[in-house]
Design a protein around this motif. Structure first.
Motif, PDB file in Angstrom:
ATOM      1  N   UNK A  34       0.830  -1.193   0.000  1.00 39.11           N
ATOM      2  CA  UNK A  34       0.000   0.000   0.000  1.00 39.11           C
ATOM      3  C   UNK A  34       0.868   1.248   0.000  1.00 39.11           C
ATOM      4  N   UNK A  35       0.335   2.312  -0.538  1.00 36.30           N
ATOM      5  CA  UNK A  35       1.104   3.551  -0.617  1.00 36.30           C
ATOM      6  C   UNK A  35       1.529   3.983   0.788  1.00 36.30           C
ATOM      7  N   UNK A 118      -9.963   2.093  -6.383  1.00 33.64           N
ATOM      8  CA  UNK A 118      -9.406   0.808  -5.958  1.00 33.64           C
ATOM      9  C   UNK A 118      -7.942   0.661  -6.350  1.00 33.64           C
ATOM     10  N   UNK A 119      -7.611   1.116  -7.535  1.00 34.76           N
ATOM     11  CA  UNK A 119      -6.211   1.044  -7.980  1.00 34.76           C
ATOM     12  C   UNK A 119      -5.329   1.918  -7.075  1.00 34.76           C
ATOM     13  N   UNK A 120      -5.874   3.065  -6.700  1.00 33.59           N
ATOM     14  CA  UNK A 120      -5.130   3.966  -5.813  1.00 33.59           C
ATOM     15  C   UNK A 120      -4.886   3.291  -4.468  1.00 33.59           C
ATOM     16  N   UNK A 151      -0.341  13.055  -8.866  1.00 33.72           N
ATOM     17  CA  UNK A 151      -1.012  12.887 -10.157  1.00 33.72           C
ATOM     18  C   UNK A 151      -0.784  11.435 -10.566  1.00 33.72           C
ATOM     19  N   UNK A 152      -1.715  10.584 -10.162  1.00 36.91           N
ATOM     20  CA  UNK A 152      -1.504   9.145 -10.361  1.00 36.91           C
ATOM     21  C   UNK A 152      -1.807   8.709 -11.791  1.00 36.91           C
ATOM     22  N   UNK A 153      -2.770   9.359 -12.391  1.00 40.25           N
ATOM     23  CA  UNK A 153      -3.150   8.969 -13.741  1.00 40.25           C
ATOM     24  C   UNK A 153      -3.454  10.187 -14.585  1.00 40.25           C
TER      25      UNK A 153
END
Lengths: 429, 318
Positions: A34-35, A118-120, A151-153
């Motif tokens: 996890x992050x 969920x991806x985050x 900025x993940x995506x």
């Protein structure tokens, strides 16, 4: 060689079984990291070479991506990009499990909303805040790919989940293309019906596509912009007056959709529109290429079902920023994956993608040469609401809420349909 | 008349002189084998352990957690997931009801239909063989192909069913779009899909019935119905047992057919247990989906057992 008895053999097999049981008892949870407190790391730098898996759900864009892959490979010696394509529904359901190992989807796309969230949470994204790519995007359209400061995506596509209109049929019927309020919209449908065409082709038998109309219907009816998030949290209810009013407006549409609309899948709905039997297709601009492929030759524009009574609604339309590009944190080839995302985000390549697939993109300074995109470009400047249905994080809640509209079109009373939806929401609070 | 090798061996052993300590020899002899033989089942045991036993045991463990399927953190929640399924989740109970209704419909229709087909096509004439092949044909298609074929048939605008009905001035309606009827239309598809396969099972059973019994019954003046009731039905009971059990399990697991015909996720009127579990899994509720899977497994076992007992297809003690 010493002999072993049956009893000993059974003991051996039993031990194997116990071993399997013990292995099975390893706790759930996986290798996904996890992050951490410091947030996701940027993709690692290095040589742009080797194999890159690009996971997405746009099967219809495969040929266009193939061409872009060729151009990318010509620019970087020794790099190979392979597309891993699933259908959108399967991608929604399985992508997270498939991608978290890192062997598939070095670069990937996600839907806005539940999947992005969920991806985050699973820590699959790397941070593209400092990437070359991010500088190419229109600032206002990047929010769908942000989490806190990261900025993940990069939301690649801009689509309009609004009914598409056959302008020839509108002209012939003398129907207004931009109705100012709900009565004007119904009058427009009446004119189209009087001209002998089906006013609205609506794929009520397809949960995903049938639900797109919901974005328009709820935009000006709801008291707040995060209405769907609030429904999911229990702060707003499907049984509230504004929601019932919206369902009553769905009821108004019943005479104007094709007969047996709740059993119509998306392909037949597209055919009704392409063949000129229906004046509008209530899905969205993302079907432009599909209807052209089915032989639609007429000029196409978008129509916003303005649900206000006085024409003073907050929004003039609805849009969605989706196909959120990211680099997989578990990828062994992050440098090449990041370079692929950078490449896609260059205005020239984004323009090629947009014009070939008939979809607008979030990348700045793109020249739209596709006649359909040119005609729809004014919508990029209008005050449009970010598609509300993607605020739902729980898919059961989303389906139940949207199903209330389908139920109304099939004859259920708005109150009953709303109560049934609210029951599912309440169970998940 | 042949003698079973085991019988011969036993006889030989009996004929030989008695050993000094017979009890010891008898105990050692059948249990001592070449140890290499024990290696033979190992691959199968390993495969079953890895792909069946371990996942099943893991499902039991996941079922008592709130694990979302991807994060490292989770909590043990005891039986909460099971309680939720039966008391606080109308989507699950709706899927369960749909599934039981679907199984009942398909089991009755498919059993009757395949038996009737088998009775009509038992003879090995050229026509019968051709028709058997024709009825068996859908079985070799993939579920997804079948789903798309019938999705087209049921399409209210361009579909085959309504196109035919319109020629006689009838509108067949929305088919899958009609919540009250949708499950029945999918049941029709399922019966079409698998009846040919079940017909073959019945034909094998029917062809094993001695013809003399029918001849004797005819001589005694029994009519066709009496012959069926007293000879055919009892003799095809083992085949019926296979057909009913297989159809039950198949109908419970009509996952790909439903997903292909109704889309993903299917609307609630077409949601069955397997599609509900998939939706729960896709909704990142892995622990809850595991609990639903265990209920699903128990349900199939219970229904199959009840069927066999109620229909008396399995004699007591078998």
């Amino acid at each position: 060689m010493s002999q072993i008895s049956r009893r000993q053999a059974m003991a051996l097999l039993g031990a194997l079984g116990l071993g399997a049981s013990a292995a099975a008892c390893a706790g759930p949870g996986g290798s996904t990291k996890p992050a951490g407190a410091s947030g996701p790391a940027a993709p690692s730098a290095g040589a742009v070479t080797g194999k890159v898996s690009f996971a997405h759900w746009r099967g219809e864009d495969k040929a266009v991506f193939d061409e872009l892959i060729k151009r990318f490979a010509a620019k970087h010696d020794g790099v190979e990009v392979a597309q891993d394509i699933s259908t959108s529904n399967d991608y929604n359901a399985q992508a997270l499990q498939k991608l978290r190992g890192g062997s598939i989807g070095d670069a990937f796309a996600t839907f806005r909303g539940a999947q992005f969230k969920n991806f985050t949470e699973a820590g699959i994204y790397t941070d593209l805040k400092d990437s070359q790519a991010v500088k190419n995007y229109q600032k206002g359209l990047l929010s769908a790919g942000q989490n806190g400061d990261s900025q993940l995506g990069l939301p690649y596509q801009v689509v309009f989940p609004m009914p598409m209109a056959n302008l020839d049929l509108f002209d012939k019927a003398g129907a207004e293309i931009a109705p100012k309020n709900w009565d004007a919209f119904l009058a427009m449908c009446e004119k189209l019906a009087s001209a002998g065409v089906i006013p609205i082709s609506w794929p009520g038998g397809d949960v995903g596509n049938g639900g797109q109309l919901f974005n328009c219907m709820i935009a000006n009816n709801a008291p707040v912009d995060d209405m769907c998030a609030q429904i999911e949290q229990g702060k707003l209810k499907c049984t509230d007056d504004w929601f019932i009013k919206m369902l009553n407006q769905y009821k108004d549409l019943k005479p104007f959709v094709q007969p047996n609309a709740t059993g119509t899948a998306v392909e037949p709905a597209q055919n009704l529109f392409s063949q000129g039997k229906a004046a509008m297709l209530a899905t969205g601009s993302y079907h432009l290429a599909a209807v052209r492929g089915l032989g639609a030759k007429f000029p196409i524009d978008l129509v916003f079902p303005n649900t206000t009574s006085d024409g003073k609604g907050k929004y003039e339309g609805a849009y969605n920023a989706t196909f959120i590009l990211g680099v997989n944190s578990a990828s062994k080839n992050q440098a090449a994956a990041a370079a692929w995302i950078d490449f896609l985000s260059e205005p020239e390549n984004a323009g090629y993608y947009a014009n070939q697939t008939a979809q607008h993109v979030s990348v700045d300074k793109v020249e739209y040469t596709n006649p359909d995109l040119k005609r729809l470009s004014p919508w990029l400047q209008k005050k449009t609401a970010l598609a509300a249905r993607f605020q739902f994080n729980n898919l059961d809640v989303r389906n139940a809420v949207e199903a209330s509209a389908t139920a109304v079109i099939s004859g259920t009373s708005p109150e009953q349909a709303a109560a049934a939806a609210q029951k599912v929401v309440d169970e998940r609070l | 008349m042949s003698i079973h090798p085991g019988t011969a061996a036993k006889r030989k052993a009996t004929d030989s002189p008695a050993p000094a300590n017979p009890a010891k020899v008898r105990r050692r002899s059948p249990t001592r084998v070449n140890p290499a033989l024990y290696l033979f089942p190992l691959p199968a045991v390993a495969v079953v352990a890895f792909f069946l036993v371990m996942p099943t045991l893991q499902a039991f463990q996941y079922a008592i957690t709130d694990w979302n399927g991807f994060s490292a953190a989770f909590n043990y929640v005891g039986l909460d997931n099971f309680i939720r399924a039966f008391t606080k989740d109308s989507l699950f109970t709706n899927a369960l009801t749909n599934n039981l209704k679907f199984v009942l419909l398909v089991v009755i229709a498919q059993t009757v239909f395949s038996l009737v087909l088998a009775l009509l096509l038992t003879k090995n004439s050229r026509g019968s063989i051709l028709l058997r092949a024709l009825f068996f044909f859908p079985t070799i298609l993939s579920s997804v192909s079948v789903a798309f074929i019938w999705k087209f048939i049921y399409d209210p605008n361009f579909g085959l069913a309504n196109s035919v009905l319109r020629t006689v001035g009838v509108d067949g309606g929305a088919y899958l779009g009609n919540d009250a009827q949708a499950l029945y239309w999918v049941a029709v598809t399922q019966v079409w899909f698998h009846s040919g396969q079940m017909m073959v099972v019945y034909i094998a059973g029917l062809q094993a019935i001695p013809k003399e019994l029918y001849e004797a019954a005819e001589m005694d003046g029994a009519n066709k119905w009496q012959q069926f009731k007293s000879i055919t039905w009892p003799f095809v009971a083992p085949a019926t047992s296979i057909v009913v059990a297989y159809t039950t399990v198949q109908s419970f697991k009509a996952f790909d057919l439903i997903l292909g015909i109704a889309g993903n996720p299917p609307k609630s009127s077409l949601d069955i247990l397997s599609t509900r579990i998939y939706s729960t899994f896709a909704n990142s509720e892995f622990g809850y989906a595991a609990a639903q899977s265990i209920i699903f497994m128990a349900m199939i076992a219970l229904v199959t057992w009840l069927q066999r007992r109620l229909l008396r297809l399995t004699p007591k003690g078998d």
